[in-house]
Design an enzyme around this catalytic site. Structure first.
Site, PDB file in Angstrom:
ATOM      1  CG  HIS A 153      12.300  17.766  84.201  1.00  0.00           C
ATOM      2  ND1 HIS A 153      11.567  18.352  85.197  1.00  0.00           N
ATOM      3  CD2 HIS A 153      11.675  16.606  83.900  1.00  0.00           C
ATOM      4  CE1 HIS A 153      10.531  17.580  85.496  1.00  0.00           C
ATOM      5  NE2 HIS A 153      10.576  16.508  84.727  1.00  0.00           N
ATOM      6  CE  LYS A 157       9.259  19.045  81.622  1.00  0.00           C
ATOM      7  NZ  LYS A 157       8.435  18.276  80.679  1.00  0.00           N
TER       8      LYS A 157
END
Ligand SMILES: NC(=O)C1=CN([C@@H]2O[C@H](COP(=O)(O)OP(=O)(O)OC[C@H]3O[C@@H](n4cnc5c(N)ncnc54)[C@H](O)[C@@H]3O)[C@@H](O)[C@H]2O)C=CC1
Ligand SMILES: O=C(O)C1=N[C@H](C(=O)O)C[C@H](O)C1
Length: 264
Positions: A153, A157
């Site tokens: 990701h 995040k």
């Protein structure tokens, strides 16, 4: 017409969701809940279309003021849990994309939804490709019980492992006997080298600028491996799942955790 409140409208997902609701004929954005900007309307904020939806900084006050059917929550783990509970208590159906919920959180929210007899959806991933990737991983795990999950990701995040990786691990756990993978005597010379441990399988979390949301599940067997991979290259990839969830939650009377329960 489904009356919708969005929490987190200025976030990466929230902006996409505002645009989705705005362009969907039978959706009406009756308000948004932001961390700041109380008393303004969305139209007054930079980068939003001319939508006169009022902005609240407190969900309870919002739901006391406007009539809503569905709350879409795209905020942070702690806020998302609180919002889902408040929405249910006000008889508003939560569609939660926010990740970072524990089993205890899910159990508590399920109980409230059942008491209130209203629907709720908590979806660790709204992208149809990701849901299929999870379903295929569960199918594969029957034949390949040795699996490792690698989720990748963007570096903004907050939660690790991702909600999708946790959900994938749970789906794999359901179809294989519990066992510890790898060599029984293996030792990490640098702590964390083998990743997080979930019921004997490893989950690895990569965080880098340039990434959006990606996951690989690698299965190993005798002389072969199988890799199942999904990539979201932008946040539009999640929006058909958000739309489907808003429409579907209106017909539910309990909490559903994961869209794999709702697609054939
Ligand atoms: N289920 C799915 O398919 C997907 C889920 N996500 C999850 O959605 C969540 C949001 O992700 P992003 O949009 O990337 O994050 P982001 O950081 O861009 O946006 C979060 C927004 O929440 C707002 N916020 C924080 N506290 C708040 C409060 N008390 N009231 C109202 N708003 C508040 C922040 O101001 C920010 O604008 C994360 O938990 C992420 O894991 C992200 C992508 C897809
Ligand atoms: O934070 C994100 O970006 C994403 N979060 C969700 C998760 O934790 O699985 C869904 C998707 O992977 C994007």
């Amino acid at each position: 017409m489904i009356r919708i409140v969005i929490a987190g409208p200025r976030g990466r997902m929230g902006r996409e969701a505002v645009s989705l609701v705005h362009r969907t004929e039978h959706f009406n954005l009756v308000a948004v809940v932001d961390r700041v900007n109380e008393g303004k309307t969305l139209a007054e904020l930079d980068g939003f279309p001319a939508i006169e939806s009022p902005i609240f900084t407190d969900l309870e006050r919002c739901l006391q003021t406007v009539q809503a059917d569905v709350l879409i929550d795209l905020t942070t783990p702690e806020v998302g849990k609180r919002h889902a509970e408040v929405a249910l208590r006000y008889g508003v159906r939560p569609v939660v994309g926010t990740t970072g919920f524990t089993d205890d959180d899910l159990a508590r929210l399920t109980q409230i939804a059942e008491e209130k007899k209203i629907g709720a959806i908590i979806a660790p991933n709204f992208a149809i490709g990701a849901i299929l990737m999870m379903k295929f991983a569960q199918m594969a795990a029957k034949y390949f019980p040795h699996a490792e999950i690698i989720e990748l990701h963007h570096d903004q995040k907050l939660d690790a492992p991702s909600g999708t990786a946790l959900k994938t691990a749970q789906l794999i756990q359901q179809v294989r006997s519990s066992f510890m993978q790898g060599h029984p005597a293996e030792k990490e010379t640098i702590e964390g080298a083998r990743g997080a441990l979930y019921d004997g399988m490893r989950i690895h979390s990569v965080r880098l600028p340039g990434l959006v949301a990606h996951q690989e599940v690698i299965f190993g067997g005798d002389g072969q491996t199988l890799t199942i991979r999904h990539d979201s290259f932008n946040r539009a990839s999640f929006m058909s799942g958000v739309r489907f969830s808003v429409e579907t939650v209106m017909k539910l009377e309990t909490l559903v955790y994961g869209l794999e329960h709702l697609i054939e």
